[in-house]
Design a protein around this motif. Structure first.
Motif, short mmCIF file in Angstrom:
data_model
loop_
_atom_site.label_atom_id
_atom_site.label_comp_id
_atom_site.label_asym_id
_atom_site.label_seq_id
_atom_site.Cartn_x
_atom_site.Cartn_y
_atom_site.Cartn_z
N CYS A 139 0.84 -1.20 0.00
CA CYS A 139 0.00 0.00 0.00
C CYS A 139 0.87 1.25 0.00
O CYS A 139 1.83 1.34 0.77
CB CYS A 139 -0.90 -0.01 1.24
N CYS A 146 -0.12 3.14 3.72
CA CYS A 146 0.24 2.62 5.04
C CYS A 146 1.31 1.54 5.00
O CYS A 146 1.79 1.09 6.03
CB CYS A 146 -1.01 2.08 5.75
N HIS A 163 1.02 -1.52 4.08
CA HIS A 163 0.45 -2.85 4.24
C HIS A 163 0.70 -3.66 2.96
O HIS A 163 0.68 -3.11 1.88
CB HIS A 163 -1.04 -2.71 4.53
N CYS A 182 -6.52 -1.45 -0.34
CA CYS A 182 -5.65 -1.96 0.72
C CYS A 182 -6.52 -2.63 1.80
O CYS A 182 -7.50 -2.04 2.26
CB CYS A 182 -4.86 -0.80 1.33
N CYS A 240 -5.79 -0.42 5.36
CA CYS A 240 -6.36 0.89 5.64
C CYS A 240 -7.49 1.28 4.71
O CYS A 240 -8.12 2.31 4.89
CB CYS A 240 -5.26 1.96 5.60
N HIS A 272 -7.21 2.13 1.62
CA HIS A 272 -6.75 3.06 0.59
C HIS A 272 -6.98 2.48 -0.79
O HIS A 272 -6.69 1.32 -1.05
CB HIS A 272 -5.25 3.35 0.81
#
Ligand code: ZN
Ligand code: ZN
Length: 110
Positions: free
Chosen positions: A72, A75, A77, A100, A103, A105
């Motif tokens: 991501c 974040c 991730h 994501c 988060c 996103h």
């Protein structure tokens, strides 16, 4: 066997579609049975509508989501779900949308 979720709009005695002559009650045009409107409305509100039903009603295609290892940009991730979609105009090609799982996103790639 399938009992329609619209069952409550039909007369429980003769199966005729109820008319709604006032906001107070629904009435069977055939056997004149009254049905309390409160009863009808309560059931309508408790409808369970599935995503798939909504998509069908809106004429949308069913989109399958997949999970992929993708870092991501927000974040960091390492996992995202993605789906691809053909854009309306053919020369835009296919776009892949990523979400994501950490988060939420969203990003997209052509
Ligand atoms: Zn009836
Ligand atoms: Zn993220």
């Amino acid at each position: 066997m399938a009992s329609s979720r619209l069952d409550f709009l039909f007369c429980h005695l003769c199966g005729t579609l109820l008319t709604v002559p006032s906001t107070e009650y629904a009435q069977c045009p055939l056997c004149k049975t009254h049905r309390d409107m409160q009863d009808v409305c309560d059931k309508e509100i408790s409808f369970t509508i599935h995503d798939e039903d909504i998509r069908k009603e809106l004429g949308m295609e069913i989109i399958e989501e997949h999970t992929v290892c993708k870092k991501c940009g927000k974040c960091g991730h390492g996992e995202a779900t993605y789906y691809t979609r053909q854009m309306r105009s053919a020369d835009e090609g296919q776009t892949t949308f990523y979400t994501c799982t950490g988060c939420g996103h969203q990003s997209q790639e052509n």
